[in-house]
Design an enzyme around this catalytic site. Sequence first.
Site, PDB file in Angstrom:
ATOM      1  N   GLY A  59       0.812  -1.215   0.000  1.00 31.40           N
ATOM      2  CA  GLY A  59       0.000   0.000   0.000  1.00 31.40           C
ATOM      3  C   GLY A  59       0.844   1.263   0.000  1.00 31.40           C
ATOM      4  CB  CYS A  60       3.754   2.286   2.023  1.00 35.63           C
ATOM      5  SG  CYS A  60       2.885   2.196   3.616  1.00 35.63           S
ATOM      6  CB  THR A  61       5.139   0.376  -2.869  1.00 31.38           C
ATOM      7  OG1 THR A  61       6.104  -0.058  -1.909  1.00 31.38           O
ATOM      8  CG2 THR A  61       5.771   0.476  -4.244  1.00 31.38           C
TER       9      THR A  61
END
Length: 163
Positions: A59-61
């Site tokens: 998700g952060c990527t």
Amino acid sequence: MLLTLAIFGFGTVKGQLTTGSKVPDFELKDQDGKNFKLSDALAKGPVVVYFYPKDDTPGCTKEACSFRDSFEQFKDEGVQVVGISADDVASHKKFAEKYKLPFTLLSDTNNKVRKLFGVPKSMMLPGRVTYVLNKNGVVVHQFNSLTQATQHVEEAMAAIKKL
């Protein structure tokens, strides 16, 4: 209803900075080990500050790459983009290089700035919240969602267009 809000990270939590809040100045190290001071950034114009759980996770990527892909639009509007997580400087450097991230990543290893903003946890994870700050350091928009990673960029850009 409140449980649902807490689990999925919607809404605000007591102590969290919201629209109209003045953000206190802070200083952290960026991915190059240099000091970043919010007041110096605000002297150049509006700033988007987004808090995310962890470098190089799915998700952060997705969120970081979404900010990367829209970076020129933010730049054209005179806006700086700043990502903050508890990862250390070396982790941020590796993450930024791997995904060619053209913006600043700040290391908040003791969660001092996360607490300053009052960013809530979501499902026991550090929260994913984006703040759009005008040049005076006042929050003009805030978006909180752990699951809608790419919507943070859309929300931030829409708020910038209204400045």
